[in-house]
Design a protein around this motif. Structure first.
Motif, PDB file in Angstrom:
ATOM      1  N   PHE A  26       0.862  -1.070   0.131  1.00  0.00           N
ATOM      2  CA  PHE A  26       0.035   0.134   0.096  1.00  0.00           C
ATOM      3  C   PHE A  26       0.689   1.194   0.078  1.00  0.00           C
ATOM      4  O   PHE A  26       1.459   1.099   1.207  1.00  0.00           O
ATOM      5  N   GLU A  27       0.650   2.261  -0.891  1.00  0.00           N
ATOM      6  CA  GLU A  27       1.600   2.791  -1.282  1.00  0.00           C
ATOM      7  C   GLU A  27       0.709   4.670  -0.520  1.00  0.00           C
ATOM      8  O   GLU A  27      -0.116   4.709  -1.200  1.00  0.00           O
ATOM      9  N   LEU A  28       1.422   5.080   0.457  1.00  0.00           N
ATOM     10  CA  LEU A  28       1.580   6.657   1.042  1.00  0.00           C
ATOM     11  C   LEU A  28       1.560   7.467   0.209  1.00  0.00           C
ATOM     12  O   LEU A  28       2.311   7.384  -0.517  1.00  0.00           O
ATOM     13  N   PHE A  29       0.899   8.417  -0.135  1.00  0.00           N
ATOM     14  CA  PHE A  29       1.058   9.644  -0.545  1.00  0.00           C
ATOM     15  C   PHE A  29       1.563  10.583  -0.118  1.00  0.00           C
ATOM     16  O   PHE A  29       1.988  10.474   0.863  1.00  0.00           O
ATOM     17  N   SER A  30       3.181  10.940  -0.957  1.00  0.00           N
ATOM     18  CA  SER A  30       4.041  12.001  -0.530  1.00  0.00           C
ATOM     19  C   SER A  30       3.759  13.357  -0.531  1.00  0.00           C
ATOM     20  O   SER A  30       2.394  13.254  -1.125  1.00  0.00           O
ATOM     21  N   SER A  31       3.565  14.068   0.721  1.00  0.00           N
ATOM     22  CA  SER A  31       3.174  15.010   0.586  1.00  0.00           C
ATOM     23  C   SER A  31       3.813  16.158  -1.062  1.00  0.00           C
ATOM     24  O   SER A  31       1.949  16.930  -0.882  1.00  0.00           O
ATOM     25  N   GLU A  32       4.702  16.083  -1.586  1.00  0.00           N
ATOM     26  CA  GLU A  32       4.380  16.481  -3.050  1.00  0.00           C
ATOM     27  C   GLU A  32       3.510  15.703  -3.529  1.00  0.00           C
ATOM     28  O   GLU A  32       2.896  17.060  -4.587  1.00  0.00           O
ATOM     29  N   ASP A  33       2.698  14.459  -3.563  1.00  0.00           N
ATOM     30  CA  ASP A  33       2.140  14.038  -4.257  1.00  0.00           C
ATOM     31  C   ASP A  33       0.551  14.655  -4.495  1.00  0.00           C
ATOM     32  O   ASP A  33      -0.128  14.612  -5.167  1.00  0.00           O
ATOM     33  N   ILE A  34       0.685  14.790  -3.056  1.00  0.00           N
ATOM     34  CA  ILE A  34      -0.736  15.610  -2.622  1.00  0.00           C
ATOM     35  C   ILE A  34      -1.084  17.120  -3.325  1.00  0.00           C
ATOM     36  O   ILE A  34      -2.200  16.904  -3.790  1.00  0.00           O
ATOM     37  N   GLU A  35      -0.119  17.404  -2.703  1.00  0.00           N
ATOM     38  CA  GLU A  35      -0.260  19.106  -3.313  1.00  0.00           C
ATOM     39  C   GLU A  35      -0.219  19.038  -4.718  1.00  0.00           C
ATOM     40  O   GLU A  35      -0.810  20.061  -5.505  1.00  0.00           O
ATOM     41  N   ASP A  36       0.705  18.032  -5.969  1.00  0.00           N
ATOM     42  CA  ASP A  36       0.596  18.257  -7.239  1.00  0.00           C
ATOM     43  C   ASP A  36      -0.838  18.044  -7.624  1.00  0.00           C
ATOM     44  O   ASP A  36      -1.430  17.817  -8.129  1.00  0.00           O
ATOM     45  N   LEU A  37      -1.332  16.865  -6.731  1.00  0.00           N
ATOM     46  CA  LEU A  37      -2.708  16.299  -6.674  1.00  0.00           C
ATOM     47  C   LEU A  37      -4.171  17.424  -6.700  1.00  0.00           C
ATOM     48  O   LEU A  37      -4.783  17.982  -7.404  1.00  0.00           O
ATOM     49  N   VAL A  38      -3.623  18.165  -5.359  1.00  0.00           N
ATOM     50  CA  VAL A  38      -4.560  19.700  -6.043  1.00  0.00           C
ATOM     51  C   VAL A  38      -4.176  20.400  -5.987  1.00  0.00           C
ATOM     52  O   VAL A  38      -5.785  21.148  -6.288  1.00  0.00           O
ATOM     53  N   LYS A  39      -4.112  21.113  -6.268  1.00  0.00           N
ATOM     54  CA  LYS A  39      -3.232  21.621  -8.051  1.00  0.00           C
ATOM     55  C   LYS A  39      -4.024  21.414  -8.814  1.00  0.00           C
ATOM     56  O   LYS A  39      -4.617  22.287  -9.211  1.00  0.00           O
ATOM     57  N   THR A  40      -3.781  20.186  -9.522  1.00  0.00           N
ATOM     58  CA  THR A  40      -3.780  19.764 -10.455  1.00  0.00           C
ATOM     59  C   THR A  40      -5.832  20.483 -11.221  1.00  0.00           C
ATOM     60  O   THR A  40      -6.138  19.988 -11.898  1.00  0.00           O
ATOM     61  N   VAL A  41      -5.878  19.627  -9.611  1.00  0.00           N
ATOM     62  CA  VAL A  41      -7.475  19.443 -10.186  1.00  0.00           C
ATOM     63  C   VAL A  41      -8.409  20.561 -10.098  1.00  0.00           C
ATOM     64  O   VAL A  41      -8.672  20.837 -10.707  1.00  0.00           O
ATOM     65  N   LEU A  42      -7.598  21.239  -8.869  1.00  0.00           N
ATOM     66  CA  LEU A  42      -8.040  23.074  -9.263  1.00  0.00           C
ATOM     67  C   LEU A  42      -7.705  24.005 -10.243  1.00  0.00           C
ATOM     68  O   LEU A  42      -9.355  24.344 -10.872  1.00  0.00           O
ATOM     69  N   LYS A  43      -6.687  23.775 -10.963  1.00  0.00           N
ATOM     70  CA  LYS A  43      -6.280  24.534 -12.207  1.00  0.00           C
ATOM     71  C   LYS A  43      -7.681  23.563 -13.589  1.00  0.00           C
ATOM     72  O   LYS A  43      -8.210  24.158 -14.431  1.00  0.00           O
ATOM     73  N   GLU A  44      -7.783  22.035 -13.729  1.00  0.00           N
ATOM     74  CA  GLU A  44      -8.535  21.614 -13.918  1.00  0.00           C
ATOM     75  C   GLU A  44      -9.918  22.702 -14.195  1.00  0.00           C
ATOM     76  O   GLU A  44     -10.897  22.330 -15.189  1.00  0.00           O
ATOM     77  N   LYS A  45     -10.181  22.435 -13.008  1.00  0.00           N
ATOM     78  CA  LYS A  45     -11.637  23.224 -12.472  1.00  0.00           C
ATOM     79  C   LYS A  45     -11.570  23.717 -13.062  1.00  0.00           C
ATOM     80  O   LYS A  45     -12.883  24.593 -13.552  1.00  0.00           O
ATOM     81  N   ALA A  46     -10.928  25.174 -13.161  1.00  0.00           N
ATOM     82  CA  ALA A  46     -11.506  26.231 -13.247  1.00  0.00           C
ATOM     83  C   ALA A  46     -11.279  25.684 -15.386  1.00  0.00           C
ATOM     84  O   ALA A  46     -11.761  27.409 -15.769  1.00  0.00           O
ATOM     85  N   LYS A  47     -10.780  24.841 -15.124  1.00  0.00           N
ATOM     86  CA  LYS A  47     -10.457  24.914 -17.145  1.00  0.00           C
ATOM     87  C   LYS A  47     -12.721  24.522 -17.647  1.00  0.00           C
ATOM     88  O   LYS A  47     -12.498  24.083 -18.423  1.00  0.00           O
ATOM     89  N   GLY A  48     -12.943  23.803 -16.416  1.00  0.00           N
ATOM     90  CA  GLY A  48     -14.231  23.188 -16.234  1.00  0.00           C
ATOM     91  C   GLY A  48     -14.614  22.169 -16.306  1.00  0.00           C
ATOM     92  O   GLY A  48     -15.660  21.647 -17.239  1.00  0.00           O
ATOM     93  N   LYS A  49     -13.245  21.756 -16.526  1.00  0.00           N
ATOM     94  CA  LYS A  49     -13.350  19.567 -16.014  1.00  0.00           C
ATOM     95  C   LYS A  49     -14.075  19.338 -14.736  1.00  0.00           C
ATOM     96  O   LYS A  49     -13.727  20.276 -13.506  1.00  0.00           O
ATOM     97  N   SER A  50     -14.711  17.853 -14.849  1.00  0.00           N
ATOM     98  CA  SER A  50     -14.571  17.770 -13.090  1.00  0.00           C
ATOM     99  C   SER A  50     -13.824  17.030 -12.370  1.00  0.00           C
ATOM    100  O   SER A  50     -12.726  16.826 -13.158  1.00  0.00           O
ATOM    101  N   VAL A  51     -13.793  17.352 -11.372  1.00  0.00           N
ATOM    102  CA  VAL A  51     -13.082  16.120 -10.586  1.00  0.00           C
ATOM    103  C   VAL A  51     -13.238  15.238 -10.833  1.00  0.00           C
ATOM    104  O   VAL A  51     -11.560  14.543 -11.146  1.00  0.00           O
ATOM    105  N   ARG A  52     -13.684  14.380 -10.909  1.00  0.00           N
ATOM    106  CA  ARG A  52     -13.955  12.964 -11.688  1.00  0.00           C
ATOM    107  C   ARG A  52     -13.202  13.314 -12.753  1.00  0.00           C
ATOM    108  O   ARG A  52     -12.350  11.929 -12.883  1.00  0.00           O
TER     109      ARG A  52
END
Length: 194
Positions: free
Chosen positions: A78-104
């Protein structure tokens, strides 16, 4: 939300995992029982369990000293997320949501069709937004400082490069005034707020 685990809670979790294994129940049963008992989410319990497993692999004497029996699991690591992975995930989702894409849709793209990974990513994103607001706000402040456009999940609005920190703008304005301009500005402020 509780964050610190006691030794007794840790021992009980591993005891339930051992019972689950001996009765051919999945580890999820132990995670669910512990979640109810400790008022934590199942995902939080699961993450803690696997983090402890890794620690016990590094320091096996610790598990022995605590009287904890480690369950042999056929599950892949079971791989835990690194803090960098988590930051990248959140940033990517927030940027893509700004472009009109869903979280899913964004997470599906990140997981490259891996359903288990997609579920883990979605759970981690939702956990960050729901339970770690200050960390998400700090990430958004960093994105704003870089003039990145993103979706703010708390205000439900887009952050654009037009957003201005009015306090900073005022400080910059006053700082750049010469002495006579500063006197006129202060005189104007006194009349406005008198």
């Amino acid at each position: 939300m509780k964050s610190n685990w006691t030794i007794e809670q840790t021992k009980k979790l591993f005891g339930l995992a051992y019972v689950a294994s001996s009765k051919n129940k999945g580890l999820n049963w132990a995670f669910e029982m512990t979640a109810k008992d400790t008022d934590r989410s199942v995902n939080s319990v699961r993450n803690y369990y696997y983090a402890q497993i890794k620690m016990f692999e590094i320091v096996p004497k610790l598990a022995d000293d605590l009287g904890i029996k480690i369950v042999n699991s056929n599950r892949s690591d079971f791989e835990l997320f690194s803090s960098e992975d988590i930051e990248d995930l959140v940033k990517t989702v927030l940027k893509e949501k700004a472009k009109g894409k869903s979280v899913r849709a964004t997470i599906n793209k990140l997981s490259k069709g891996d359903g288990k990974l997609a579920l883990r990513l979605q759970n981690k994103y939702r956990s960050m937004v729901g339970n770690h607001k200050q960390k998400v706000i700090k990430l958004m402040e960093g994105m704003r400082a870089k003039d990145e456009i993103f979706y703010n999940p708390y205000t439900k609005k887009l952050s654009t490069e037009c957003e201005v920190d009015n306090h900073k703008k005022l400080v910059d304005f006053v700082t750049n005034l010469d002495e006579s301009e500063a006197e006129r500005f202060l005189d104007l402020m006194q009349r406005v707020f008198a």
